[in-house]
Motif scaffolding. Structure first.
Motif, mmCIF file in Angstrom:
data_model
loop_
_atom_site.group_PDB
_atom_site.id
_atom_site.type_symbol
_atom_site.label_atom_id
_atom_site.label_comp_id
_atom_site.label_asym_id
_atom_site.label_seq_id
_atom_site.Cartn_x
_atom_site.Cartn_y
_atom_site.Cartn_z
ATOM 1 N N THR A 178 0.782 -1.265 0.004
ATOM 2 C CA THR A 178 0.007 -0.142 0.048
ATOM 3 C C THR A 178 0.809 1.306 -0.051
ATOM 4 N N ASP A 179 2.124 0.983 0.359
ATOM 5 C CA ASP A 179 3.158 2.323 0.436
ATOM 6 C C ASP A 179 4.563 1.896 0.456
ATOM 7 N N VAL A 180 5.353 2.765 -0.162
ATOM 8 C CA VAL A 180 6.998 2.376 0.282
ATOM 9 C C VAL A 180 7.319 3.959 0.654
ATOM 10 N N GLU A 181 8.256 3.983 1.747
ATOM 11 C CA GLU A 181 8.521 5.011 2.005
ATOM 12 C C GLU A 181 10.258 4.698 2.396
ATOM 13 N N GLN A 182 11.070 5.724 2.190
ATOM 14 C CA GLN A 182 12.463 5.657 2.503
ATOM 15 C C GLN A 182 12.882 6.259 3.755
ATOM 16 N N THR A 183 13.463 5.719 4.790
ATOM 17 C CA THR A 183 13.730 6.437 5.861
ATOM 18 C C THR A 183 15.084 7.306 6.015
#
Length: 392
Positions: A178-183
């Motif tokens: 549902t989502d991809v984030e870079q930390t």
């Protein structure tokens, strides 16, 4: 919440994702694969089993195909689960002298690139008669490629995942991203409803859905779904054991005009015949852009059957037991995207259109080498940045 931290997380459980999983786990990395439905439930289960060189453009495209064919042959010995690998070669059939002239030029180009007479040979009308008694009398000749093979793509997908499980590998089916984030530390969080997966690198192998995944990180990927129909015939005496196609298939693949009715050309109808290990045969194909619609169009089924009868007149007496339509991930230059992106650690491996089965092995190997910084081959023609250059 998934508390493991993976070295590599793959999005997409088709044959491309499965191949990447196998080759990447072999390097010793901790790998997870997320699939929104079940393994091979998308394009990989709605196609034929082509492992072809005959339809690849001479140059990088053909060299890539040859490497992948060699790897798939190795996999047939290496994987515990069998996947109906056969190596019968393939034939292009020519319906008139103009097609035959173009086909012979194709052979000359391929032999100049890949080695004189190594894989390709020109066929006369007499050669066709000796090959199969079922070919139509109007055919004037053709070409053959001895290096071409066929597999069961569904079984190969499962065989690759089965072997990956011998290593540090986790499979998560029915896990839609549902989502991809870079930390802030350069790693990634991949979300699937209530689950959060942490990983150092992400491989977007989502096929026709790759643009949607890329958009989660603000990126555009020029991949579109291209619909194709296939018919499955009941068991019968085989029309031929090799992969058989009309030369017009090559023309429809690259969007060229050929001698056929307007309706045949509008839907990209071209004969593709594949004998299966169980002595059924598959018939195709069509090419059209209809978004994500996979509903079978019965008019197209009729056209494919009619085209098949033109090349195999006795096929009019055969029984068709089912038909299906799948989506192929198309790119503007007909080459896949195998590339790290502007976001370090985020890779794309998608856009193979109808070549995903045949190029699955080399894709898996090259991506495993990319993520381990051990890639030696020049695969710049597959870089995502080539599209930015075109748009600019």
């Amino acid at each position: 919440m998934n508390r493991d931290i993976y070295d590599v997380l793959i999005i997409g459980g088709g044959i491309i994702g499965a191949s990447i999983a196998y080759y990447t786990t072999k390097t010793g990395l901790k790998v997870a694969l997320l699939e929104g439905s079940t393994l091979a439930s998308g394009t990989s289960s709605k196609c034929d089993g082509n492992v072809l060189l005959i339809d690849k453009e001479p140059g990088f495209d053909s060299r890539m195909a040859i490497k992948s064919q060699a790897l798939i042959r190795e996999l047939s010995e290496e994987l515990e689960m069998k996947f109906e690998f056969r190596h019968p070669g393939s034939i292009f059939l020519c319906a008139d002298d103009d097609e035959l002239e173009q086909a012979h030029e194709w052979v000359d180009l391929q032999n100049a690139e890949n080695g004189e007479d190594e894989f390709f040979r020109k066929l006369t009308k007499e050669d066709l008669k000796n090959d199969s008694k079922y070919f139509s009398d109007h055919l004037v000749g053709g070409i053959e490629c001895t290096n071409d093979a066929t597999v069961n793509p569904y079984m190969l997908t499962f065989a690759l995942v089965h072997q990956a499980k011998k290593y540090d590998f986790s499979l998560f089916e029915n896990t839609r991203v549902t989502d991809v984030e870079q930390t802030h530390d350069g790693n990634f969080k991949v979300f699937s409803h209530g689950d959060v997966f942490k990983t150092r690198k992400v491989i977007n192998a989502a096929g026709v859905h790759a643009p949607k995944v890329a958009n989660m990180l603000g990126m555009d990927v020029p991949i579109k779904p291209r619909k194709g129909h296939i018919l499955v015939a009941s068991r019968s005496e085989l029309m031929g054991t090799r992969k058989i196609q009309e030369f017009g298939y090559l023309m429809t693949k690259f969007g060229k005009e050929r001698k056929a009715s307007k309706e045949m050309n509008d839907y990209g109808i071209a004969l593709v015949h594949e004998a299966t290990e169980s002595q059924n045969f598959l018939l195709g194909s069509s090419r059209e852009f209809t978004g994500f619609d996979t509903k079978v169009d019965h008019r197209i089924i009729q056209l494919i059957a009619r085209r098949a009868i033109e090349y195999f007149p006795q096929m009019k007496d055969m029984n068709i037991i089912r038909s299906y339509a799948g989506l192929r991930p198309w790119t503007p230059d007909h080459l896949p995207v195998l590339s790290e992106t502007k976001i370090p650690g985020f890779y794309i491996a998608a856009g193979h259109e109808g070549d995903g089965i045949g190029l699955s092995a080399i894709t898996g190997l090259w991506v495993s080498q990319m993520v381990t910084d051990s890639l030696e081959d020049d695969i710049s023609p597959l870089d995502i940045n080539r599209f930015r250059e075109v748009h600019a």
